[in-house]
Enzyme design. Structure first.
Site, PDB file in Angstrom:
ATOM      1  N   ASP A 105       0.856  -1.195   0.000  1.00 31.76           N
ATOM      2  CA  ASP A 105       0.000   0.000   0.000  1.00 31.76           C
ATOM      3  C   ASP A 105       0.895   1.248   0.000  1.00 31.76           C
ATOM      4  O   ASP A 105       1.753   1.395   0.876  1.00 31.76           O
ATOM      5  CB  ASP A 105      -0.912  -0.009   1.234  1.00 31.76           C
ATOM      6  CG  ASP A 105      -1.953  -1.123   1.158  1.00 31.76           C
ATOM      7  OD1 ASP A 105      -2.116  -1.715   0.069  1.00 31.76           O
ATOM      8  OD2 ASP A 105      -2.604  -1.403   2.186  1.00 31.76           O
ATOM      9  N   LYS A 109      -0.720  10.049   0.651  1.00 40.48           N
ATOM     10  CA  LYS A 109      -0.811  11.348   1.337  1.00 40.48           C
ATOM     11  C   LYS A 109       0.376  11.511   2.286  1.00 40.48           C
ATOM     12  O   LYS A 109       0.710  10.572   3.027  1.00 40.48           O
ATOM     13  CB  LYS A 109      -2.110  11.439   2.147  1.00 40.48           C
ATOM     14  CG  LYS A 109      -3.326  11.658   1.291  1.00 40.48           C
ATOM     15  CD  LYS A 109      -4.540  11.939   2.153  1.00 40.48           C
ATOM     16  CE  LYS A 109      -5.764  12.025   1.267  1.00 40.48           C
ATOM     17  NZ  LYS A 109      -6.990  11.697   1.966  1.00 40.48           N
ATOM     18  N   ASP A 141       4.256   0.410  -8.228  1.00 37.20           N
ATOM     19  CA  ASP A 141       3.898   1.291  -9.342  1.00 37.20           C
ATOM     20  C   ASP A 141       4.139   2.740  -8.943  1.00 37.20           C
ATOM     21  O   ASP A 141       4.012   3.638  -9.774  1.00 37.20           O
ATOM     22  CB  ASP A 141       2.402   1.143  -9.663  1.00 37.20           C
ATOM     23  CG  ASP A 141       1.558   1.576  -8.476  1.00 37.20           C
ATOM     24  OD1 ASP A 141       1.723   0.977  -7.392  1.00 37.20           O
ATOM     25  OD2 ASP A 141       0.785   2.537  -8.600  1.00 37.20           O
TER      26      ASP A 141
END
Ligand SMILES: C[S@@+](CC[C@H](N)C(=O)[O-])C[C@H]1O[C@@H](n2cnc3c(N)ncnc32)[C@H](O)[C@@H]1O
Length: 195
Positions: A105, A109, A141
């Protein structure tokens, strides 16, 4: 065949690897294995190694059990737990020949970046989990997270950068196939423990 997702009796003591695997073989772990499609295919191609998939979501790790049993794999097990905790408390010290971390993950932010798994503390954690010469294989990515992965491992004196073997890179993950089909390339890097 028993459930491939190992039923943890305690999370306070390291796993007994002979309880997980009938054959003692070099061990590799994937942290955040998602639907386990990479791990199951890689385990199928590498019957001489044992694999643990670590995933916190029940719905995802259940697929490891369902698909792994259907494929008759005996060299792969799942553990439902948080990845850093798995390395700190459940994996016996210096037990893994490789750690695979694919599309973790990204927490894009700024205020959430402290949740990233591959942070400044991670190389020490990985070093304590890996056998001497063991490797961490990383894919993402996310360009910013990729930079962070490189920065933290380049700053770790006990690791050196290595190439990802072609036979490993060619086995793709679920998220990777999705990103690649949208034209988003895989950013890939690997580091080996020197100690
Ligand atoms: C973006 S998905 C990638 C899944 C898979 N590696 C792939 O490439 O297809 C990230 C996965 O890691 C799991 N995950 C995220 N943080 C985790 C953590 N700290 N411990 C265990 N699993 C985690 C998520 O539930 C999710 O399944």
């Amino acid at each position: 065949m028993e459930n491939l997702v190992f039923p943890l009796r305690t999370i306070l003591e390291p796993l007994s690897l002979p309880e997980l695997f009938a054959k003692p073989q070099p061990l590799e772990a994937e942290l955040g294995c998602g639907d386990s499609s990479f791990l199951l295919e890689y385990a199928r191609r590498n019957p001489g190694k044992n694999f643990i998939g670590v995933e916190r979501l029940l719905g995802r790790i259940s697929k490891l059990d369902r698909k792994g049993r259907r494929a008759g794999l005996t060299n792969v097990r799942g553990v439902r737990i948080e990845s850093a905790y798995f390395l700190q408390r459940l994996l016996p010290p210096r037990a893994a020949h490789a750690l695979h971390i694919y599309f973790p993950d990204p927490w894009p932010k700024l205020k959430h970046r402290r949740h990233r798994l591959v942070n400044e503390h991670f190389p020490a954690l990985a070093g304590s989990a890996l056998v001497p010469g063991g490797a961490v294989f990383l894919r993402t990515d996310d360009a910013d997270y990729f930079q962070q992965m490189n920065d933290v491992f380049n700053a770790a004196k006990d690791f050196e950068k290595i190439e990802t073997p072609a036979e490993l890179a060619e086995v793709t993950t679920d998220f990777e196939r999705d990103f690649n089909s949208q034209g988003i390339p895989t950013l890939r890097v690997a580091y080996r423990s020197k100690i």
